[in-house]
Design a protein around this motif. Sequence first.
Motif, short mmCIF file in Angstrom:
data_model
loop_
_atom_site.label_atom_id
_atom_site.label_comp_id
_atom_site.label_asym_id
_atom_site.label_seq_id
_atom_site.Cartn_x
_atom_site.Cartn_y
_atom_site.Cartn_z
N GLY A 25 0.82 -1.22 0.00
CA GLY A 25 0.00 0.00 0.00
C GLY A 25 0.84 1.26 0.00
O GLY A 25 0.55 2.22 -0.74
N MET A 26 1.89 1.26 0.83
CA MET A 26 2.77 2.42 0.89
C MET A 26 3.43 2.67 -0.46
O MET A 26 3.49 3.81 -0.95
CB MET A 26 3.85 2.21 1.95
N MET A 27 3.89 1.59 -1.11
CA MET A 27 4.61 1.75 -2.38
C MET A 27 3.67 2.09 -3.54
O MET A 27 4.09 2.77 -4.48
CB MET A 27 5.43 0.50 -2.67
N ILE A 28 2.42 1.63 -3.47
CA ILE A 28 1.45 2.05 -4.49
C ILE A 28 1.29 3.56 -4.42
O ILE A 28 1.30 4.26 -5.44
CB ILE A 28 0.10 1.33 -4.30
N GLY A 29 1.12 4.07 -3.20
CA GLY A 29 1.00 5.52 -3.02
C GLY A 29 2.23 6.27 -3.48
O GLY A 29 2.13 7.34 -4.10
N GLN A 30 3.39 5.72 -3.21
CA GLN A 30 4.65 6.33 -3.64
C GLN A 30 4.74 6.35 -5.16
O GLN A 30 5.06 7.38 -5.76
CB GLN A 30 5.84 5.56 -3.04
N GLU A 43 14.12 4.73 -2.50
CA GLU A 43 15.09 3.81 -3.08
C GLU A 43 14.42 2.54 -3.61
O GLU A 43 14.78 2.05 -4.69
CB GLU A 43 16.15 3.44 -2.05
N SER A 44 13.46 2.03 -2.86
CA SER A 44 12.75 0.82 -3.29
C SER A 44 11.98 1.04 -4.58
O SER A 44 11.95 0.16 -5.44
CB SER A 44 11.80 0.34 -2.20
N GLN A 49 11.49 -0.01 -10.26
CA GLN A 49 11.37 0.49 -11.64
C GLN A 49 12.52 -0.03 -12.49
O GLN A 49 12.30 -0.47 -13.63
CB GLN A 49 11.35 2.03 -11.64
N ARG A 50 13.73 0.00 -11.94
CA ARG A 50 14.90 -0.48 -12.68
C ARG A 50 14.78 -1.99 -12.93
O ARG A 50 15.01 -2.46 -14.03
CB ARG A 50 16.19 -0.15 -11.93
N THR A 63 3.73 -3.09 -14.16
CA THR A 63 4.27 -1.75 -13.95
C THR A 63 4.60 -1.69 -12.46
O THR A 63 4.17 -2.57 -11.70
CB THR A 63 3.23 -0.67 -14.30
N PRO A 64 5.30 -0.68 -12.02
CA PRO A 64 5.54 -0.61 -10.57
C PRO A 64 4.25 -0.64 -9.75
O PRO A 64 4.16 -1.34 -8.74
CB PRO A 64 6.31 0.69 -10.39
#
Length: 147
Positions: A25-30, A43-44, A49-50, A63-64
């Motif tokens: 959830g945190m990374m979806i928002g990011q 960084e994550s 993405q890389r 996708t991310p």
Amino acid sequence: MKRKLAIVICCVFLASGLIRVGVGGMMIGQAAGWWALEGEAAESLVDTQRFISEQKSNVVGFTPISYFAFILFMGLTISLGAIGQIWRNQWGLVLIGIYLLSHGALFVNFMTVNPKIVFLGLAILLTVILVWANDPPKPDDESIHAR
């Protein structure tokens, strides 16, 4: 003793699942730009993405955001599965199985094996132990004959 072992395994699965839900959830928002966290979150996202862009294979076309949504889904299935197995409901084991298949599907999707495969192997081992340890109690012969 077997029941206590089953509960410990379920707690490990629940904790790991809740971490996946939170991080997903945190990374979806990011990734969606809803917030801009710094440090490890930033960084994550760059690392993910890389990783996705460098893969020769991405069968599903992650996708991310969709990747992190899949991580969140995996967290939900293992968490709910653990709760179901604490209650000794069969659907809990089904959800844990869906988690294991989902985890394996990530390796197939990207046609890569990385050190995270150790976590999948450990989860499979813990699931096998859970199936053994979480059998419902069987009535002993004496109580059956006493009726």
